[in-house]
Design an enzyme around this catalytic site. Structure first.
Site, PDB file in Angstrom:
ATOM      1  N   ASN C  74       0.828  -1.196   0.000  1.00  0.00           N
ATOM      2  CA  ASN C  74       0.000   0.000   0.000  1.00  0.00           C
ATOM      3  C   ASN C  74       0.858   1.238   0.000  1.00  0.00           C
ATOM      4  O   ASN C  74       1.931   1.280   0.605  1.00  0.00           O
ATOM      5  CB  ASN C  74      -0.983   0.002   1.184  1.00  0.00           C
ATOM      6  CG  ASN C  74      -0.402   0.657   2.422  1.00  0.00           C
ATOM      7  OD1 ASN C  74      -0.356   1.883   2.535  1.00  0.00           O
ATOM      8  ND2 ASN C  74       0.069  -0.168   3.342  1.00  0.00           N
ATOM      9  N   GLY C  77      -0.273   6.801   1.426  1.00  0.00           N
ATOM     10  CA  GLY C  77       0.335   8.120   1.632  1.00  0.00           C
ATOM     11  C   GLY C  77      -0.211   8.807   2.854  1.00  0.00           C
ATOM     12  O   GLY C  77      -0.270  10.032   2.932  1.00  0.00           O
ATOM     13  N   ASN C 132       4.225   6.643  15.032  1.00  0.00           N
ATOM     14  CA  ASN C 132       4.714   6.003  13.815  1.00  0.00           C
ATOM     15  C   ASN C 132       6.006   6.694  13.400  1.00  0.00           C
ATOM     16  O   ASN C 132       5.986   7.868  13.028  1.00  0.00           O
ATOM     17  CB  ASN C 132       3.629   6.135  12.731  1.00  0.00           C
ATOM     18  CG  ASN C 132       4.069   5.582  11.397  1.00  0.00           C
ATOM     19  OD1 ASN C 132       5.170   5.072  11.252  1.00  0.00           O
ATOM     20  ND2 ASN C 132       3.199   5.687  10.407  1.00  0.00           N
ATOM     21  N   CYS C 135       8.399   7.142   8.875  1.00  0.00           N
ATOM     22  CA  CYS C 135       8.173   8.132   7.824  1.00  0.00           C
ATOM     23  C   CYS C 135       9.408   9.002   7.690  1.00  0.00           C
ATOM     24  O   CYS C 135      10.212   9.116   8.607  1.00  0.00           O
ATOM     25  CB  CYS C 135       6.922   8.956   8.109  1.00  0.00           C
ATOM     26  SG  CYS C 135       6.431   8.960   9.826  1.00  0.00           S
ATOM     27  N   LYS C 170       6.187   2.861  17.488  1.00  0.00           N
ATOM     28  CA  LYS C 170       6.012   1.802  16.496  1.00  0.00           C
ATOM     29  C   LYS C 170       7.192   1.771  15.543  1.00  0.00           C
ATOM     30  O   LYS C 170       7.472   2.734  14.831  1.00  0.00           O
ATOM     31  CB  LYS C 170       4.720   2.044  15.711  1.00  0.00           C
ATOM     32  CG  LYS C 170       4.438   0.980  14.671  1.00  0.00           C
ATOM     33  CD  LYS C 170       3.021   1.083  14.154  1.00  0.00           C
ATOM     34  CE  LYS C 170       2.747   0.081  13.063  1.00  0.00           C
ATOM     35  NZ  LYS C 170       1.386   0.247  12.521  1.00  0.00           N
ATOM     36  N   ILE C 196       5.747  -5.019  13.794  1.00  0.00           N
ATOM     37  CA  ILE C 196       6.446  -4.189  12.843  1.00  0.00           C
ATOM     38  C   ILE C 196       5.461  -3.378  11.988  1.00  0.00           C
ATOM     39  O   ILE C 196       4.320  -3.782  11.825  1.00  0.00           O
ATOM     40  CB  ILE C 196       7.335  -5.037  11.886  1.00  0.00           C
ATOM     41  CG1 ILE C 196       6.519  -6.067  11.131  1.00  0.00           C
ATOM     42  CG2 ILE C 196       8.471  -5.665  12.625  1.00  0.00           C
ATOM     43  CD1 ILE C 196       7.301  -6.859  10.080  1.00  0.00           C
ATOM     44  N   THR C 198       5.149  -1.797   7.997  1.00  0.00           N
ATOM     45  CA  THR C 198       5.320  -2.524   6.736  1.00  0.00           C
ATOM     46  C   THR C 198       6.768  -2.508   6.237  1.00  0.00           C
ATOM     47  O   THR C 198       7.529  -1.605   6.537  1.00  0.00           O
ATOM     48  CB  THR C 198       4.429  -1.908   5.649  1.00  0.00           C
ATOM     49  OG1 THR C 198       4.710  -0.505   5.574  1.00  0.00           O
ATOM     50  CG2 THR C 198       2.966  -2.103   5.972  1.00  0.00           C
ATOM     51  N   GLY C 222       0.629  -8.239   5.581  1.00  0.00           N
ATOM     52  CA  GLY C 222      -0.048  -9.517   5.375  1.00  0.00           C
ATOM     53  C   GLY C 222       0.805 -10.697   5.791  1.00  0.00           C
ATOM     54  O   GLY C 222       1.966 -10.547   6.194  1.00  0.00           O
TER      55      GLY C 222
HETATM   56  C1  LIG Z   1      -3.519   0.180   3.999  1.00  0.00           C
HETATM   57  C2  LIG Z   1      -2.610   0.299   5.178  1.00  0.00           C
HETATM   58  C3  LIG Z   1      -2.450   1.525   5.821  1.00  0.00           C
HETATM   59  C4  LIG Z   1      -1.613   1.651   6.913  1.00  0.00           C
HETATM   60  N1  LIG Z   1      -1.499   2.870   7.557  1.00  0.00           N
HETATM   61  C5  LIG Z   1      -0.718   2.976   8.663  1.00  0.00           C
HETATM   62  C6  LIG Z   1      -0.650   4.197   9.392  1.00  0.00           C
HETATM   63  O1  LIG Z   1      -1.321   5.178   9.083  1.00  0.00           O
HETATM   64  N2  LIG Z   1       0.177   4.261  10.480  1.00  0.00           N
HETATM   65  C7  LIG Z   1       0.913   3.179  10.891  1.00  0.00           C
HETATM   66  O2  LIG Z   1       1.630   3.268  11.881  1.00  0.00           O
HETATM   67  N3  LIG Z   1       0.838   1.992  10.235  1.00  0.00           N
HETATM   68  C8  LIG Z   1       0.047   1.879   9.137  1.00  0.00           C
HETATM   69  N4  LIG Z   1      -0.031   0.663   8.476  1.00  0.00           N
HETATM   70  C9  LIG Z   1       0.756  -0.479   8.975  1.00  0.00           C
HETATM   71  C10 LIG Z   1      -0.096  -1.417   9.828  1.00  0.00           C
HETATM   72  O3  LIG Z   1      -0.581  -0.766  10.958  1.00  0.00           O
HETATM   73  C11 LIG Z   1       0.719  -2.649  10.245  1.00  0.00           C
HETATM   74  O4  LIG Z   1       1.828  -2.239  10.987  1.00  0.00           O
HETATM   75  C12 LIG Z   1       1.188  -3.445   9.047  1.00  0.00           C
HETATM   76  O5  LIG Z   1       0.195  -3.489   8.047  1.00  0.00           O
HETATM   77  C13 LIG Z   1       1.590  -4.887   9.398  1.00  0.00           C
HETATM   78  O6  LIG Z   1       0.512  -5.610   9.944  1.00  0.00           O
HETATM   79  P1  LIG Z   1      -0.442  -6.585   9.060  1.00  0.00           P
HETATM   80  O7  LIG Z   1       0.447  -7.494   8.297  1.00  0.00           O
HETATM   81  O8  LIG Z   1      -1.299  -7.265  10.071  1.00  0.00           O
HETATM   82  O9  LIG Z   1      -1.216  -5.700   8.162  1.00  0.00           O
HETATM   83  C14 LIG Z   1      -0.886   0.527   7.375  1.00  0.00           C
HETATM   84  C15 LIG Z   1      -1.045  -0.698   6.730  1.00  0.00           C
HETATM   85  C16 LIG Z   1      -1.891  -0.837   5.652  1.00  0.00           C
HETATM   86  C17 LIG Z   1      -2.034  -2.175   4.996  1.00  0.00           C
END
Ligand SMILES: Cc1cc2nc3c(=O)[nH]c(=O)nc-3n(C[C@H](O)[C@H](O)[C@H](O)COP(=O)(O)O)c2cc1C
Ligand SMILES: Cc1cc2nc3c(=O)[nH]c(=O)nc-3n(C[C@H](O)[C@H](O)[C@H](O)COP(=O)(O)OP(=O)(O)OC[C@H]3O[C@@H](n4cnc5c(N)ncnc54)[C@H](O)[C@@H]3O)c2cc1C
Ligand SMILES: Cc1cc2nc3c(=O)[nH]c(=O)nc-3n(C[C@H](O)[C@H](O)[C@H](O)COP(=O)(O)OP(=O)(O)OC[C@H]3O[C@@H](n4cnc5c(N)ncnc54)[C@H](O)[C@@H]3O)c2cc1C
Ligand SMILES: Cc1cc2nc3c(=O)[nH]c(=O)nc-3n(C[C@H](O)[C@H](O)[C@H](O)COP(=O)(O)O)c2cc1C
Ligand code: FES
Ligand code: FES
Lengths: 271, 308, 308, 271
Positions: C74, C77, C132, C135, C170, C196, C198, C222
């Site tokens: 993803n 942004g 977070n 960034c 985080k 973690i 992404t 994922g």
């Molecule tokens: C579409 C999307 C948007 C995300 N937006 C944020 C965000 O705004 N802030 C943040 O700390 N992590 C964000 N993440 C990361 C998730 O919170 C998480 O750390 C990451 O997806 C790994 O977990 P998962 O495999 O269970 O999705 C986002 C992930 C996805 C897929």
């Protein structure tokens, strides 16, 4: 010794005992006639989930002019076998095989003993049928153990052939209430070490206790091992088993390519 | 009459010329023998053999592998027969084929790298060295050679000084900035750079509360890591001028083409071999088909044609 | 008569007490509204809302997402309505529920982190901040805040100085040594650490030879990344003493339990929500079932019971 | 507005045109009656490959006492639809829906115009049937374009209803050789902007050229958009489309939750 990859079509896939399935897969007639103890790697055609193919022994095999029919007897223990169990008739699977080395068949002996733990009956069933072409039923004794009556499986064919069939269960719900290795141990003196071939397949704990029982004897025993596999062809070195090496040192052999059949006495269980 | 000319598939990795850009990845193709019954080894761009060390290595106790979603973990522990046995027992088989043989090497000290490189350089039938720097430097508190630009550069120089063979340095992805490492090994004389090796991962057995791998951690490979591999290749091709070899999760010709388009001169096929022993052949044919359909006469004409 | 007592599910993240260890991951659960029609938000351990910035952010142009094997990329942004609109428009909805609300925040400068933290600290209904740090730091040549222990520590201190709320930091997985970052933020005052975020990845459209994401790279999430997440959580729990929250590829109760067994005090569910809006509820129930079947009375009794 | 998740069983899945499949899925009778333009997210039950569900419009829907039947009309364009096409009768799929907002249906007008490009006919077909309960055939005009005769699909139902059906193909192998937007443009003067509802669905390029054609007119036109989706429920912000905002500024809306139906005039195509 390389297997081949076939697209097979499932013609039957049914639960024949609690958590135990019999799958029949149609493959092209060019599928090589398997030796007892050989296996296939199976996966859903074209999908990456589950990612790795799963090794399953060939339980039965027959071949007509247009296609061969491979029978697989398997127990649902995790994700891969769960998904296999959910496949419906007509679904396509990739079948890679036959793989590995079969049981070594020695010349006529006085006795042939089969020791199966649970689903370990699968490769032994084909072996029994195969040996029966050369040896009379009267030589063959089968020991088969399971957790309980509802998990006894795969006896139909071997019990028709073996003249002596001993079934036991952990809870006594069928046959003697005992461990299969102990039932065998009680009978051991009936067999002469030099003239008996023992073939075994079953859970790790069963094989370890069998190894202990046989350790001080002169019986030779071939066992079919299980280990997680990725390639099934010897390339990944993933399916390691520790084996006693000639000069007292040990090494890792590959269950898929160097086995899955090993001499029980060569296996190192603790490392 | 319409004539279809088969597209040109040869690529150059510096002095090393390959029939086509598809090679096997180290540790996933044994020493070639295991797959000789499945495919014609002559048709490969190159065979990269299992990682070789100075002395034979027993490898890790089992369990060594574990499936994960879209991938697998391995902790084979670089089991191998050692460089001498390789030359004696395995090279003669490989020499029967008209295929480039690349020896993947590693060590736990600079000195081991040096010795392995030297021994292989005089062996007939080895066409290049690939230096695996994803292993711990025992003299340096176990830090991974490939995770520090200075150490990575020093390994590269050590190997270069011992050999006239082309030296490919294979990078680990377990770093903050892979391009910095790439620049360092380029400067240190690497003739080509391959990436990525496996990402460190782990799996837990809920029943026993133990790790699924005896070694606790293992290397993650397979299509699950492809997006990371593509990103890292992209970061590296923008910063170095030596040829880059793309590795990571390549299962199909489409996957391979993505790496080539990004700028990789060649690709390596790893885990895919396990799932489909014909994977390399299907990928070579698939690349040819793509070129033919798109009327591209030479595979080099698609390399680096990415339009971000 | 046999009595089955439901196992105790509450866990503590420092001062923050959660009904159960299952929270939603930022950016994957909107501001809670989107899933209120599917599940009872009251049953969640906590809701971590979409990342909030000082000013509203438009986000990246599409395409923003792409499927990969066992995961997705993803590049949304960090589109969000900004901290003020969040307090005005979204918090009132969340306050209706008896659930811990954790505001995920980020900035492009230390000052932005500071201001967002300050504004949220006085907002009723925010129970903790999650910072977070994955960034880019615009003032620092775009280096990711979370990839340098000093910068990560400074962000942590900046936020801590502005708030009396518990501060969760985080971490990004795109680093060589995540434990070093974890130690740095712990020292800087983090009350808990989540990981973690992404992994940076990429996908290429073979037809157009362009990136599948308009932003070129995106974050991989994922089940594909679960092995990496587990390994990093393991590295971190061994080195810090503040509570750790495990995130990455959790799809089932089994997955969640693996993180708890490793030593995570809680978990976050991200991408799984997209595929199954009931994922969090099924995971909570699944953990309870596991505890009941294994006769464990308190979820805390399995945390950290890993036996390597 | 939340959808629900159902386990559906495929009762039919056949190729009805080149690369075009009609899938019928049986779901529980509690499936909410969908509005035209709503869609479902579909994936193979229990597998992670493909990982994300795929959005597909509801092409037809009927409900009996024991189950509902959802019909999906889809074109194979990539991995997900390829795998869908390979699913055999009896296979289980997860169906999440109905999702999104349907087309807005305004009061009686003089004309109702449907413009479909290729598989874009899918949501329009249900719309035609639905509108026909309230409006006579005589008001309805359908423009349908496809690449060639062999890819014309989904006309059976709407062409029985619409009194005026105009089919065109890129290569002239069926109907007029022209682009569907141009066929419509030639007829445009027949319709009065104030009293005509236009509904369109099709590829991006078609919608862009339709937007140009209508840009200087007063016609209102609703279009159903497509964008890659992860959640289908508005949570991930993945399916963004740039929309003109009140004060001349723009913002990103979510195709799944704010759409998939938008006013054509509001869409910003270049960013
Ligand atoms: C579409 C999307 C948007 C995300 N937006 C944020 C965000 O705004 N802030 C943040 O700390 N992590 C964000 N993440 C990361 C998730 O919170 C998480 O750390 C990451 O997806 C790994 O977990 P998962 O495999 O269970 O999705 C986002 C992930 C996805 C897929
Ligand atoms: C040569 C060979 C022949 C086999 N023949 C049969 C057979 O005929 N019938 C049958 O039911 N099973 C057979 N097995 C075992 C079968 O391969 C495993 O049960 C299966 O791979 C488990 O997959 P899963 O995804 O369901 O379980 P997973 O979720 O992967 O694992 C569940 C449990 O099984 C263990 N396990 C996983 N893979 C293997 C494996 N390859 N061998 C042993 N244990 C494993 C795991 O460690 C775990 O404890 C054979 C194995 C080998 C190596
Ligand atoms: C609300 C909605 C309703 C839809 N209804 C239908 C329908 O009734 N019938 C039908 O055949 N298709 C429909 N689509 C499109 C369908 O979702 C895509 O064709 C499908 O997801 C492609 O998946 P794939 O894995 O086969 O292709 P991929 O391999 O993912 O992609 C192949 C090509 O299709 C594009 N693509 C991928 N996903 C989408 C998407 N969601 N929308 C548009 N393009 C995409 C890719 O960019 C690429 O160019 C609909 C889409 C949406 C958003
Ligand atoms: C079982 C296994 C063994 C490996 N052994 C080596 C090795 O000895 N040396 C090396 O440089 N890489 C080794 N690798 C890494 C691969 O060469 C490759 O870099 C990695 O697997 C990523 O590619 P893939 O996803 O295509 O497998 C090994 C990988 C696997 C799966
Ligand atoms: S499974 Fe790969 S070597 Fe045996
Ligand atoms: S698909 Fe997630 S917001 Fe639309």
């Amino acid at each position: 010794m390389a297997g081949k990859i076939y697209i097979g079509e499932i013609s039957k896939n049914e639960e024949i005992q609690e958590d135990c399935f019999l799958m029949k897969v149609k493959v092209a007639a060019s599928f090589e006639n398997p030796l007892p103890g050989q296996f296939v790697m199976i996966r859903i055609a074209g999908l990456n989930d589950p990612f790795l193919s799963r090794p399953i022994s060939i339980y039965s095999f027959s071949c007509g002019e247009n296609f061969c029919l491979i029978e697989l007897l398997y127990r649902v223990v995790g994700k891969g076998t769960q998904i296999m169990a959910g496949l419906i008739e007509g679904s396509q699977v990739e079948i890679h095989g036959p793989l590995g080395n079969g049981f070594e068949i020695s010349d006529v002996r006085e006795n042939i003993v089969f020791i199966a733990g649970g689903i370990g009956i699968a490769p032994l069933s084909l072996l029994v049928e195969n040996l029966h072409r050369r040896f009379p039923s009267s030589l063959m004794t089968l020991y088969s153990g399971a957790q309980r009556a509802s998990s006894v499986v795969g006896l139909d064919r071997p019990q028709k052939i073996c003249h002596d069939v001993n079934v036991c269960t952990d809870d006594g719900s069928m046959g003697e209430k005992n461990l299969v290795t102990q039932v065998f141990q009680k009978d051991m003196k009936k067999f002469s070490p030099a003239n008996t071939s023992i073939y075994a397949c079953g859970p790790r704990e069963m094989l370890i206790s069998l190894a202990k029982i046989l350790s001080k004897s002169k019986f030779s025993c071939q066992v079919s091992l299980e280990e997680r596999m990725a390639c099934g062809t010897g390339a990944c070195a993933g399916c390691a088993v520790a084996i006693k090496y000639e000069q007292g040192i040990s090494c890792y052999k590959r269950v898929c390519a160097d086995g899955p059949v090993f001499n029980l006495a060569d296996i190192i269980w603790e490392y | 009459m319409k004539e279809t000319i088969s597209p040109r598939m040869t690529v150059n990795l510096g002095q090393l010329k390959l029939k086509n850009p598809v090679m096997t990845a180290s540790g996933t193709f044994g020493y070639g023998e295991e797959y000789a019954g499945y495919i014609d080894l002559n048709k490969l761009g190159a065979i990269v053999v299992k990682g070789l060390s100075l002395k034979p290595r027993l490898g890790n106790p089992p369990p060594r592998i574990m499936e994960t979603t879209g991938g697998m973990l391995n902790a084979v522990g670089l089991q191998n027969i050692g460089v001498d046995a390789f030359i004696e027992e395995k090279l003669p088989f490989l020499r029967k084929y008209a295929v480039a043989v690349i020896a993947n090497i590693y060590g736990e000290t600079y000195d081991e790298y040096k010795k392995v490189a030297k021994i292989l350089s005089s062996a007939k039938g080895v066409h290049a060295l690939e230096v695996n720097i994803s292993c711990p430097n025992v003299k340096n508190g176990g830090v991974i050679f490939g995770s520090d630009p200075k150490i990575a550069a020093r390994v590269t120089r050590t190997v270069k000084d011992e050999t006239s063979l082309p030296v490919i340095v294979k990078l680990t992805p377990n770093v903050t900035d892979i391009a910095v490492i790439a620049e360092a090994v380029e400067k240190a004389g690497a003739d080509a750079i391959s990436l990525i090796n496996t990402l460190t991962g782990m799996a837990i057995d809920l029943k026993t509360r133990k790790p699924h791998l005896r070694n606790i951690t293992g290397g993650l490979s397979g299509p699950a890591i492809k997006p990371i591999a593509l990103r890292m290749v992209w970061e590296v091709v923008q910063r170095v001028s030596v040829p880059v070899i793309g590795i990571g999760g390549i299962m199909t010709a489409q996957d391979a083409l993505e790496f080539l388009i990004l700028g990789a001169q060649a690709v390596q096929i790893g885990t895919a071999n396990f799932i489909n022993p014909h994977a390399t052949m299907e990928i070579i044919e698939g690349i040819k088909d793509y070129l033919t359909v798109n009327k591209i006469k030479d595979v080099n004409d698609i390399i680096g044609t990415f339009r971000p």
